[in-house]
Design an enzyme around this catalytic site. Structure first.
Site, PDB file in Angstrom:
ATOM      1  CG  ASN A 233      -1.902  -1.036   1.157  1.00 51.54           C
ATOM      2  OD1 ASN A 233      -1.667  -1.939   1.828  1.00 51.54           O
ATOM      3  ND2 ASN A 233      -2.804  -0.866   0.197  1.00 51.54           N
TER       4      ASN A 233
ATOM      5  CE  LYS B 297       3.256  -7.238  -3.171  1.00 47.28           C
ATOM      6  NZ  LYS B 297       3.124  -5.748  -3.214  1.00 47.28           N
TER       7      LYS B 297
ATOM      8  CG  HIS C 272       2.024  -1.477 -11.460  1.00 48.86           C
ATOM      9  ND1 HIS C 272       1.669  -0.393 -11.884  1.00 48.86           N
ATOM     10  CD2 HIS C 272       3.054  -1.353 -10.535  1.00 48.86           C
ATOM     11  CE1 HIS C 272       2.432   0.491 -11.171  1.00 48.86           C
ATOM     12  NE2 HIS C 272       3.140   0.116 -10.549  1.00 48.86           N
TER      13      HIS C 272
END
Ligand code: SF4
Length: 225
Positions: free
Chosen positions: A44, A132, A152
């Protein structure tokens, strides 16, 4: 209706991105604990802010052990620039302490001798380590064939209509990983991120310059407007 790509299309996208940004060879991003802390800090926030917090942390503490034992306020102060520091500081300290309690020292190098699934499950068991983050550690430190998906990559996958708008990053990772040859996962990961930063930007994608335009429904729609 979105449609997952076949393996040939994924490879074609990789070749086009290599043409746009240059080929990418795997190189180690550093010890696994460092990559883990860096990746938690990157959650974030921008890359610049996460790297600034990481550098301050490394400058302030001689070792991960001293960071683990420091008052939480000190760690929080170091990483404030990375955002969500009140959450990230205790989380990082808890992980460092847990590794030390389980392994006798703060190192994750033992993971490189595990099979990727076992190593992935070990990391996912830490509070605050998602798909991730675990995948980044194993890919960047040990060259394990995982495919981390960030904002992305989700955005580009949605624009290419590989997944729909409601598909999360974790779901996208699960769906796309089997479609990417293991040896291509590192290059595709870093090139898609480069593409997201430089061309397929969140607000104003530069579709007129994009080598993926003929494969991209969203780009074609924008160009037609
Ligand atoms: Fe992104 Fe446009 Fe390229 Fe599609 S054509 S991938 S929307 S930059």
């Amino acid at each position: 209706m979105s449609q997952l790509p076949d393996k040939r299309t994924v490879r074609k996208v990789l070749r086009r991105l290599e043409h746009m940004y240059g080929p990418r060879q795997w190189e180690s991003w550093g010890p696994a604990v460092d990559v883990l802390v860096e990746t938690i800090l990157s959650q974030n926030t921008s890359r610049a802010n996460s790297q600034a917090g990481y550098k301050q942390l490394k400058r302030r503490f001689r070792s991960w052990s001293s960071a683990a034992d420091a008052p939480v306020e000190e760690v929080e102060q170091c990483i404030r620039i990375s955002g969500l520091s009140a959450l990230k500081a205790p989380r990082i300290q808890a992980i460092l302490r847990q590794i030390r309690a389980e392994r006798g020292s703060i190192s994750l190098e033992f993971l490189k001798d595990m099979d990727p699934r076992t190593a992935y499950d070990y990391l996912r068991a830490f509070r605050g380590v998602g798909a991730k983050t675990a995948s980044c550690v194993l890919l960047f430190s040990f060259r394990m064939p995982l495919f981390p998906v960030d904002t992305h990559i989700v955005r580009i996958a949605q624009r290419l209509d590989w997944v729909d708008d409601r598909t999360t990053a974790d779901q996208t990772q699960d769906l796309l990983t089997p479609l990417i040859a293991p040896d291509d996962r590192y290059a595709l990961h870093v090139l898609l991120i480069a593409h997201g930063r430089q061309t397929c930007k969140a607000q104003s994608p530069r579709c007129e310059w994009c080598d993926l335009l003929d494969l991209c429904p969203e780009g074609q729609r924008r160009m037609a407007e």
